[in-house]
Design a protein around this motif. Structure first.
Motif, PDB file in Angstrom:
ATOM      1  N   ASN A   1      -6.314  -1.816   4.757  1.00  0.00           N
ATOM      2  CA  ASN A   1      -8.111  -2.325   4.456  1.00  0.00           C
ATOM      3  C   ASN A   1      -7.977  -3.640   4.130  1.00  0.00           C
ATOM      4  O   ASN A   1      -9.251  -4.384   4.651  1.00  0.00           O
ATOM      5  CB  ASN A   1      -8.444  -1.328   3.624  1.00  0.00           C
ATOM      6  CG  ASN A   1      -8.174   0.217   4.030  1.00  0.00           C
ATOM      7  OD1 ASN A   1      -7.784   0.444   5.468  1.00  0.00           O
ATOM      8  ND2 ASN A   1      -8.361   1.631   3.301  1.00  0.00           N
ATOM      9  N   LEU A   2      -7.560  -4.186   3.195  1.00  0.00           N
ATOM     10  CA  LEU A   2      -8.259  -5.410   2.476  1.00  0.00           C
ATOM     11  C   LEU A   2      -7.820  -6.215   3.791  1.00  0.00           C
ATOM     12  O   LEU A   2      -8.624  -6.867   3.299  1.00  0.00           O
ATOM     13  CB  LEU A   2      -7.354  -5.667   0.964  1.00  0.00           C
ATOM     14  CG  LEU A   2      -7.686  -4.653  -0.090  1.00  0.00           C
ATOM     15  CD1 LEU A   2      -7.430  -4.825  -1.517  1.00  0.00           C
ATOM     16  CD2 LEU A   2      -9.407  -4.675  -0.230  1.00  0.00           C
ATOM     17  N   ILE A   3      -6.525  -6.456   3.579  1.00  0.00           N
ATOM     18  CA  ILE A   3      -6.351  -7.941   4.858  1.00  0.00           C
ATOM     19  C   ILE A   3      -7.289  -7.198   6.240  1.00  0.00           C
ATOM     20  O   ILE A   3      -7.305  -8.458   6.312  1.00  0.00           O
ATOM     21  CB  ILE A   3      -5.264  -7.372   4.930  1.00  0.00           C
ATOM     22  CG1 ILE A   3      -4.016  -7.736   4.159  1.00  0.00           C
ATOM     23  CG2 ILE A   3      -4.041  -8.525   6.933  1.00  0.00           C
ATOM     24  CD1 ILE A   3      -2.169  -7.485   4.090  1.00  0.00           C
ATOM     25  N   GLN A   4      -7.053  -6.218   6.758  1.00  0.00           N
ATOM     26  CA  GLN A   4      -8.103  -5.937   8.265  1.00  0.00           C
ATOM     27  C   GLN A   4      -9.411  -6.522   7.775  1.00  0.00           C
ATOM     28  O   GLN A   4     -10.355  -7.523   8.777  1.00  0.00           O
ATOM     29  CB  GLN A   4      -8.059  -4.685   8.471  1.00  0.00           C
ATOM     30  CG  GLN A   4      -6.707  -4.279   9.060  1.00  0.00           C
ATOM     31  CD  GLN A   4      -6.849  -3.023   9.841  1.00  0.00           C
ATOM     32  OE1 GLN A   4      -7.664  -1.898   8.980  1.00  0.00           O
ATOM     33  NE2 GLN A   4      -6.089  -2.588  10.298  1.00  0.00           N
TER      34      GLN A   4
ATOM     35  N   ASN B   1      -0.115  -8.174  14.003  1.00  0.00           N
ATOM     36  CA  ASN B   1      -0.539  -8.881  14.988  1.00  0.00           C
ATOM     37  C   ASN B   1      -2.110  -9.417  15.065  1.00  0.00           C
ATOM     38  O   ASN B   1      -3.060 -10.269  15.343  1.00  0.00           O
ATOM     39  CB  ASN B   1      -0.773  -7.313  16.170  1.00  0.00           C
ATOM     40  CG  ASN B   1      -1.337  -7.877  17.470  1.00  0.00           C
ATOM     41  OD1 ASN B   1      -1.042  -9.020  17.893  1.00  0.00           O
ATOM     42  ND2 ASN B   1      -2.910  -7.101  18.412  1.00  0.00           N
ATOM     43  N   SER B   2      -3.267  -8.787  13.879  1.00  0.00           N
ATOM     44  CA  SER B   2      -4.614  -8.290  13.021  1.00  0.00           C
ATOM     45  C   SER B   2      -4.117 -10.107  12.971  1.00  0.00           C
ATOM     46  O   SER B   2      -5.463 -10.892  12.767  1.00  0.00           O
ATOM     47  CB  SER B   2      -5.369  -7.700  12.824  1.00  0.00           C
ATOM     48  OG  SER B   2      -5.919  -8.037  12.598  1.00  0.00           O
TER      49      SER B   2
ATOM     50  N   ALA C   1       3.328  -3.336   4.674  1.00  0.00           N
ATOM     51  CA  ALA C   1       1.553  -4.026   5.011  1.00  0.00           C
ATOM     52  C   ALA C   1       1.384  -5.409   5.555  1.00  0.00           C
ATOM     53  O   ALA C   1       0.468  -5.368   6.486  1.00  0.00           O
ATOM     54  CB  ALA C   1       0.465  -4.479   3.884  1.00  0.00           C
ATOM     55  N   ILE C   2       1.789  -6.286   5.597  1.00  0.00           N
ATOM     56  CA  ILE C   2       1.596  -7.626   6.151  1.00  0.00           C
ATOM     57  C   ILE C   2       2.300  -7.311   7.589  1.00  0.00           C
ATOM     58  O   ILE C   2       2.102  -8.023   9.154  1.00  0.00           O
ATOM     59  CB  ILE C   2       1.612  -8.696   5.728  1.00  0.00           C
ATOM     60  CG1 ILE C   2       1.560  -8.959   4.182  1.00  0.00           C
ATOM     61  CG2 ILE C   2       2.486 -10.605   6.768  1.00  0.00           C
ATOM     62  CD1 ILE C   2       2.309 -10.114   3.846  1.00  0.00           C
TER      63      ILE C   2
ATOM     64  N   LEU D   1     -13.796   0.050   1.703  1.00  0.00           N
ATOM     65  CA  LEU D   1     -12.927  -0.315   0.840  1.00  0.00           C
ATOM     66  C   LEU D   1     -14.120   0.792  -0.152  1.00  0.00           C
ATOM     67  O   LEU D   1     -13.238   0.496  -1.734  1.00  0.00           O
ATOM     68  CB  LEU D   1     -14.626  -1.313   0.737  1.00  0.00           C
ATOM     69  CG  LEU D   1     -14.229  -2.291   1.234  1.00  0.00           C
ATOM     70  CD1 LEU D   1     -15.432  -3.061   1.290  1.00  0.00           C
ATOM     71  CD2 LEU D   1     -12.561  -3.143   0.651  1.00  0.00           C
ATOM     72  N   SER D   2     -14.820   1.906   0.131  1.00  0.00           N
ATOM     73  CA  SER D   2     -14.416   3.333  -0.587  1.00  0.00           C
ATOM     74  C   SER D   2     -13.732   3.992  -0.983  1.00  0.00           C
ATOM     75  O   SER D   2     -13.734   4.622  -2.144  1.00  0.00           O
ATOM     76  CB  SER D   2     -15.797   4.289   0.020  1.00  0.00           C
ATOM     77  OG  SER D   2     -16.149   5.356  -0.957  1.00  0.00           O
ATOM     78  N   VAL D   3     -12.520   3.936   0.213  1.00  0.00           N
ATOM     79  CA  VAL D   3     -10.999   4.873  -0.332  1.00  0.00           C
ATOM     80  C   VAL D   3     -10.515   4.062  -1.354  1.00  0.00           C
ATOM     81  O   VAL D   3      -9.976   4.317  -1.624  1.00  0.00           O
ATOM     82  CB  VAL D   3     -10.344   5.037   1.358  1.00  0.00           C
ATOM     83  CG1 VAL D   3      -9.578   5.767   1.043  1.00  0.00           C
ATOM     84  CG2 VAL D   3     -12.019   5.922   1.582  1.00  0.00           C
ATOM     85  N   SER D   4     -10.753   3.058  -0.712  1.00  0.00           N
ATOM     86  CA  SER D   4      -9.786   1.592  -1.860  1.00  0.00           C
ATOM     87  C   SER D   4      -9.930   1.681  -2.377  1.00  0.00           C
ATOM     88  O   SER D   4      -9.232   2.013  -3.808  1.00  0.00           O
ATOM     89  CB  SER D   4      -9.379   0.531  -0.950  1.00  0.00           C
ATOM     90  OG  SER D   4      -9.271   0.181   0.596  1.00  0.00           O
ATOM     91  N   ALA D   5     -10.897   2.012  -3.195  1.00  0.00           N
ATOM     92  CA  ALA D   5     -11.144   2.009  -4.711  1.00  0.00           C
ATOM     93  C   ALA D   5     -10.981   3.193  -5.521  1.00  0.00           C
ATOM     94  O   ALA D   5     -10.512   2.975  -5.860  1.00  0.00           O
ATOM     95  CB  ALA D   5     -13.070   1.668  -4.741  1.00  0.00           C
TER      96      ALA D   5
END
Length: 812
Positions: free
Chosen positions: A711-714, A678-679, A672-673, A777-781
């Motif tokens: 999602n959490l990193i972004q 780039n971001s 994921a990193i 975050l909803s989808v991640s949860a």
């Protein structure tokens, strides 16, 4: 007559009462008319006084108003004329600056030519440079000459315009030590030194004429460090200022150079009666103390106005010269006189018109008084219809029409009133029966905003009984407002009073318990007893709104899912297109490296025998050291592109099986990193990781778990406002719960305590202005929950946020 009269008295009594009422009304009207007649007679007697008052109150205030405002009007027009002059000056200033930029650009381009530097080093290149200069400046008549000097002051090349031909002339002596030459050598590269010089101060003067010239110079620099020479350009002022031959030309120290009256001064010894040695700074003191470089308008000692335009070649240098243009004010003086005469004639005409109008009105009123008394006598005593025909103003015509219709209307008044009352009672009965049985709430609002009718359905919707609602302000009682923005609507009695309209809107209202009620409101207007009323038909749509909200949420989720599928297909296609040319680079780079190794012994032997030589513009000694590093960097970059393409294709690949397998959490986080590198590097300079040294295995869907980490990193990157804020990602084993932890900690803005409880709710976002959907975050949860994991948020506003995810450990 009142409808109770027939019940109390007999029919004869009713007729008698009507006749008495009729005569009473006529007597009142007659008394009013007689009073009006007496007032007219009194006004006739004081007609002369009225004329004087009209003149005093009509003409004198106008005269005073004109006297007070005319000077200000003239002053404003003069100011507008001055602004127009300033605008023209700004246009002239822009045109002159455009010529200055062209001259500077030509001089700088000449100084940076390769042949210019070559001519200073080797005189054989002077022929090439001379040909180039002649082609460039042959058609530009304002360029009088071009010279090239070396740093020691020796003149290497001199081009001069003679008889419309730009040709090379003989060079002169050494100019080293001259003040202008030394100052020009000290300026920076790409800067131009300019001075306006006369024959005595011009070290390069060759024409033999007593004249001023603009001298422009710029240094010739070697490798942006060493000044090796000086490029000089001579400008013909008469060509440079060819559009301003009728203006004053003044040097930077105030000396007159040229102008319509300067010619007279130079040959006759005077300028407007002043001494021949007069200075522009004496005639126009404002020029000497003016510090800006914008055009200005000044009044000279002879009370004439001039528009002065400064000529400046560099902002950091002082003004080189001034160009002044005389402002012609004779047209303004003529206009002032014409305006004054017109105002006086207007006042005289108004006085005559008012006097004649007052006299005519008095005569007209006397004639009307006679007709009015005669006609009213016939209406009251003879009960006959009288026609009044009065011309003149609209008020008099309306009065004659009203009096004409008075006699015919009076006889039908009582009958029309009785019919109207019976019709009103019948209409009220029908209205109450209809509204009482309706299922929708029906409310009648009067023109003041108060409730005039409230049916049982409205009582059911809002909880207020008709007794509690009647005569209450409707907007205060149920508080109607727009949905979503908590915006109250303007009261209808202010917005729509007096107009006919029909509209259906959906609003939020409050019931008796203070709870919100969704209603569909159909509005229309009507007129009751001459007053505007609004009809509110209210339907409770609370259940329908709940269904609509749920449907809209489901549609948004489907759209987002479809968008992500399309994006995955697009990423796969782009990654494939990138991989093809990159594979060619990976294949050919080692071949080029081996070719270089094979050719290097031959090149080394040549280097030993003949010394250093250039390959692709680089010395071989440098190329021999750098080329292996270049090949290595090319190969490493191509491999990195290949890895990024593989990661993108893996991440974009649609997961159809939904099966879970044993995966290493650390590998997923590293993956994921790489996708978000780039971001990460764009938003922070302090990125660090702390991964477990041993594999941390869990049972998971690798692709969906990667989606959570991305999602959490972004979110962390978007929360950081400065690149100095840190971002730390770590993985570890938690022995207490026998679980694997993923920690993503940032020093961003943090989350407010009131928002922390709902960050995982669908469609909740604080980033809607930058495109946030509230689904990440909803989808991640939901994904974490599918993996039997727990996701906790620890945040403090202004200090940052840490997200910790715990999954149960997978034991083989």
């Amino acid at each position: 007559m009142d409808k109770t009269v027939p019940q109390i008295c007999g029919e004869s009594s009713q007729k008698s009462a009507e006749r008495v009422a009729k005569k009473l009304v006529m007597a009142i009207c007659l008394n009013r008319v007689r009073l009006f007649s007496h007032l007219v007679l009194i006004s006739m007697k004081i007609r002369s006084i009225i004329f004087l008052i009209v003149i005093a109150l009509g003409i004198l205030p106008v005269t005073i108003l004109v006297a007070l405002n005319l000077p200000k009007t003239i002053e404003r027009l003069q100011y507008a004329a001055e602004l127009e002059t300033q605008a023209r000056s700004h246009i002239d200033f822009t045109q002159i600056n455009s010529r200055i930029r062209c001259l500077k650009k030509s001089l700088l381009r000449s100084a940076t030519l390769p042949s210019t530097y070559a001519s200073i080093v080797d005189s054989s290149a002077l022929i090439t440079l001379s040909n180039v200069m002649q082609k460039w400046f042959e058609a530009d008549e304002q360029v009088k000459g071009v010279m090239l000097f070396n740093a020691k002051g020796h003149e290497l090349l001199s081009l001069q315009r003679k008889k419309n031909t730009f040709m090379q002339v003989a060079v002169s002596q050494n100019h080293s030590g001259h003040l202008f030459f030394d100052q020009a050598l000290k300026i920076d590269e790409f800067q131009v030194f300019v001075e306006l010089l006369d024959q005595e101060r011009d070290p390069f003067h060759r024409t033999g004429k007593e004249e001023y010239e603009l001298i422009m110079a710029t240094p010739v620099v070697e490798n942006k460090e060493k000044v090796v020479g000086l490029m000089l350009m001579r400008i013909d002022i008469s060509q440079f200022l060819t559009n301003y031959k009728d203006s004053y030309w003044v040097s930077g120290d105030g000396n007159y150079i040229r102008g319509r009256e300067v010619e007279s001064k130079l040959y006759q010894g005077a300028l407007n009666g002043t001494d021949s040695n007069s200075n522009a700074f004496t005639d126009f003191p404002g020029l000497k103390i003016y510090e800006s470089i914008d055009p200005l308008v000044l009044t000279g000692n002879d009370k004439r106005k001039f528009a002065w335009v400064p000529i400046v070649f560099n902002k950091e240098q002082q003004i080189v010269m001034w160009v002044g243009t005389l402002i012609d004010e004779s047209a303004i003086q003529k206009w002032k006189m014409k305006l004054t005469i017109n105002v006086v004639l207007l006042i005289i005409g108004m006085a005559a018109l008012i006097f004649m109008s007052a006299h005519w009105i008095s005569a007209k009123l006397l004639c009307i008084q006679k007709d009015l008394l005669t006609g009213l006598d016939e209406i009251i005593n003879k009960e006959e219809k009288v026609d009044f025909h009065w011309g003149g103003p609209l008020e008099l015509q309306n009065l004659s029409h009203d009096l004409t219709a008075f006699s015919s209307r009076y006889s039908a008044t009582c009958e029309a009133r009785n019919l109207a009352e019976a019709s009103l009672i019948e209409s009220e009965d029908k209205f109450r029966s209809l509204t009482g049985s309706a299922l929708d709430g029906i409310i009648l609002m009067d023109h003041k905003g108060y409730i005039a009718y409230w049916n049982e359905a409205a009582a059911t919707i809002f909880g207020f009984s008709p007794k509690e609602a009647l005569q209450q302000p409707i907007h205060s009682l149920i508080d109607p407002r727009r949905e979503g923005e908590n915006l109250s609507v303007k009261p209808l009695e202010k917005v729509g009073s007096g107009t006919n309209f029909a509209k259906t809107v959906e609003l939020l209202a409050s019931n008796k318990d203070g709870n919100d009620v969704y209603v569909e409101l159909s509005l229309s207007s009507t007129t009751i007893k001459g007053q505007w009323h609004a009809i509110w038909i209210v339907r409770d749509i609370s259940n329908r709104k709940k269904i609509e909200v749920e449907t809209r949420k489901q549609q948004q989720q489907l759209l987002h899912a479809d968008k992500m599928i399309s994006l995955g297909l697009l990423v796969s296609g782009v990654a494939h297109e990138i991989n093809n040319p990159n594979s060619i680079a990976l294949l050919n780079t080692p071949i080029l490296m081996r070719s270089w190794e094979s050719a290097k012994p031959v090149l080394d032997e040549y280097f030993k025998e003949n010394g250093d030589f250039a390959i692709a513009g680089i010395d071989y000694s440098t190329m021999r050291k750098e080329l292996p590093r270049i090949f290595m960097e090319l190969e490493e970059s191509a491999l990195r592109i290949k890895q990024i393409v593989i990661d993108l294709k893996d991440y974009a690949r649609q997961e159809t099986s939904g099966q879970m397998a044993a995966v290493d959490v650390t590998e997923v986080v590293e993956y994921a990193i790489r996708l978000t590198s780039n971001s990460i590097h764009k938003n922070t300079e302090k990125f660090s990781t702390d991964f477990s040294s041993t594999p941390l295995m869990i049972l998971a869907n690798r692709q969906r778990l990667t989606q959570v980490v991305i999602n959490l990193i972004q979110n962390s990157c978007e929360a950081m406002e400065k690149t100095a804020q840190a971002l730390t990602i770590s993985t570890r084993y938690n022995q207490k719960v026998d679980g694997v932890e993923i920690s993503i900690k940032d020093e961003g803005a943090g989350i407010a305590p009131e928002d922390l409880k709902q960050v995982t709710d669908p469609f909740f976002t604080t980033k809607r202005s930058i495109g946030g959907t509230g689904l990440g975050l909803s989808v991640s949860a939901g994904i974490v929950k599918e993996h039997n994991g727990v996701m906790d948020f620890y945040s403090e506003p202004g200090k940052g946020t840490e997200v910790v995810i715990v999954f149960p450990t997978f034991h083989h």
